[in-house]
Motif scaffolding. Sequence first.
Motif, PDB file in Angstrom:
ATOM      1  N   ALA A 342     -10.434 -14.302   3.599  1.00 51.87           N
ATOM      2  CA  ALA A 342      -9.181 -15.039   3.825  1.00 51.87           C
ATOM      3  C   ALA A 342      -8.659 -15.652   2.524  1.00 51.87           C
ATOM      4  CB  ALA A 342      -9.404 -16.129   4.872  1.00 51.87           C
ATOM      5  N   ILE A 343      -9.567 -16.179   1.716  1.00 49.35           N
ATOM      6  CA  ILE A 343      -9.167 -16.763   0.428  1.00 49.35           C
ATOM      7  C   ILE A 343      -8.631 -15.682  -0.494  1.00 49.35           C
ATOM      8  CG2 ILE A 343     -10.066 -17.878  -1.663  1.00 49.35           C
ATOM      9  CD1 ILE A 343     -11.964 -19.469   0.172  1.00 49.35           C
ATOM     10  N   GLU A 344      -9.300 -14.539  -0.525  1.00 50.24           N
ATOM     11  CA  GLU A 344      -8.850 -13.430  -1.378  1.00 50.24           C
ATOM     12  C   GLU A 344      -7.459 -12.959  -0.968  1.00 50.24           C
ATOM     13  OE1 GLU A 344     -10.054  -8.821  -2.544  1.00 50.24           O
ATOM     14  OE2 GLU A 344     -11.356 -10.008  -1.244  1.00 50.24           O
ATOM     15  N   ALA A 345      -7.219 -12.855   0.339  1.00 52.56           N
ATOM     16  CA  ALA A 345      -5.903 -12.427   0.818  1.00 52.56           C
ATOM     17  C   ALA A 345      -4.837 -13.483   0.511  1.00 52.56           C
ATOM     18  CB  ALA A 345      -5.964 -12.159   2.318  1.00 52.56           C
ATOM     19  N   VAL A 371     -10.873 -17.119  12.565  1.00 52.43           N
ATOM     20  CA  VAL A 371     -10.392 -17.396  11.204  1.00 52.43           C
ATOM     21  C   VAL A 371      -9.063 -16.678  11.041  1.00 52.43           C
ATOM     22  CG1 VAL A 371     -10.827 -17.170   8.734  1.00 52.43           C
ATOM     23  CG2 VAL A 371     -12.727 -17.642  10.296  1.00 52.43           C
ATOM     24  N   GLU A 372      -8.029 -17.447  10.703  1.00 54.28           N
ATOM     25  CA  GLU A 372      -6.674 -16.903  10.596  1.00 54.28           C
ATOM     26  C   GLU A 372      -6.099 -17.212   9.226  1.00 54.28           C
ATOM     27  OE1 GLU A 372      -2.389 -18.116  12.476  1.00 54.28           O
ATOM     28  OE2 GLU A 372      -3.995 -17.702  13.920  1.00 54.28           O
ATOM     29  N   LYS A 419       0.201 -12.181   9.924  1.00 52.42           N
ATOM     30  CA  LYS A 419      -1.008 -12.988  10.106  1.00 52.42           C
ATOM     31  C   LYS A 419      -2.204 -12.070  10.362  1.00 52.42           C
ATOM     32  CE  LYS A 419       1.125 -17.246  11.788  1.00 52.42           C
ATOM     33  NZ  LYS A 419       0.773 -17.992  10.566  1.00 52.42           N
ATOM     34  N   PHE A 420      -3.307 -12.441   9.772  1.00 52.49           N
ATOM     35  CA  PHE A 420      -4.565 -11.703   9.955  1.00 52.49           C
ATOM     36  C   PHE A 420      -5.532 -12.627  10.696  1.00 52.49           C
ATOM     37  CE2 PHE A 420      -8.789 -10.268   8.820  1.00 52.49           C
ATOM     38  CZ  PHE A 420      -8.681  -8.892   8.893  1.00 52.49           C
ATOM     39  N   VAL A 421      -6.036 -12.161  11.848  1.00 51.30           N
ATOM     40  CA  VAL A 421      -6.909 -12.998  12.681  1.00 51.30           C
ATOM     41  C   VAL A 421      -8.226 -12.269  12.913  1.00 51.30           C
ATOM     42  CG1 VAL A 421      -7.182 -14.216  14.856  1.00 51.30           C
ATOM     43  CG2 VAL A 421      -4.906 -14.015  13.821  1.00 51.30           C
TER      44      VAL A 421
END
Length: 430
Positions: A342-345, A371-372, A419-421
């Motif tokens: 998520a941090i990388e994205a 985690v979203e 959004k990535f979930v």
Amino acid sequence: MIRLLDLISFLLLWGNALVIFRMLRTFLPMRKPFVLEIGAFLICPMLFNVVVYSNDLAGLLWPLVGFILYIALFYKGGWMEKLTAVMVFYPAVIAVNYLMEDTGSRLFFRLTDVPGYTYDGWTRETWLVSTFVHTCFLLLRMLFWLAASIVLRKYLLQIMKKLTPRMWMLVDILLLAPVVSIFTIIYFMPEEMAIVYPICGAAIFSSFGGIYLAAYISNSLKTEYGARELEMKLAYLHDKVSEEERVRSIYHDMKNHLLVLEAQEGHSKEVGAAIEKLREEIEDYEAYYHTGNDFLDIIIRDKMKKAREKQIDFQAVIRFEASDFLEPLDISAIFGNALDNAIEASEKLSESMRLITAKASRIHDMLVVAVENNMMMELPRERKTSKEDAFLHGFGLSNIEKAVEKYDGQCTVKARDGKFVLKVMIPIPE
């Protein structure tokens, strides 16, 4: 009709070359620029559609030399990797071409009863049968390579370029057998033809087995490196827990000392201000996020710090008291990889769009983690990392899935509307 069959045969020759070309490009990266790739493909039909006859030394040697020069000129990689590519594809191509050519010839002579390739007295019907049989076996050959590419694609993609020269040498030594056998059996053709076909089949099987062996060694290395990394993470988490307990104890004592100093009279305003500032900093430290799991506390604290350094808004709502049955390494695999991804994205987005939300709690008899994060609207087609160290970071989602499956849980991924979930559901044992 013959012209139509000739056209179909021409297309099948190029189709066969394209299939093998794509397999080879999956095994080894090609050199740039794009013009070289076009040139490499245009040369393919001459190499991959070579006609092989019995006792034909030149017909066996020039494809071998051509393969070596072709791989050396158009593909990147170490010389051991290139040698492996030659030893995998050369015997397979030669064996398949010989089997198809020889079987087709035998079928043609059985159907027509012509004395041989003298062409004397061949009628139009004879030429039609010859062309039809030739076209059918070209189609059969292309279908074989299509099936091989489908079956082997998974293993070709698993082969990494981190194998040591010794490992590549091991693969090459084992691949010597099909190279030598196919060369010997076709050149020194035995009187008993029944021997040739099984040896050609064994050479093809052994060549493709080399691909599986390289993929197996690659996966074994990944597993070993992954185990080492997880062991290091576990040792790190244990040390961090012990350190946090010691630091909390020190901060608690310091807070009490500051309260005593603050209660004393006679100190200056500057000293009072310094005491107040220290007390606020201690309160901020003691107020850091508590999840109900000491190991997860450390992970969340580290990821929050990392996100803050990268100007990412990190929000967490986590109640993880019901997680005693989870091993620390599995907690690290789930949350560590999910938050790292998520941090990388988020780093790729503008600062106003950088947001990560982590939620976890018990819902009935399930432990649910979500985690979203925001993402770019277009995702890569394949789940590949953009990090340079793809060798280790490539575990990502697969490591999360392995950890979840260990407890009969489920892991789902959704990407929609920017959004990535990632959602994990793990049943809580009774």
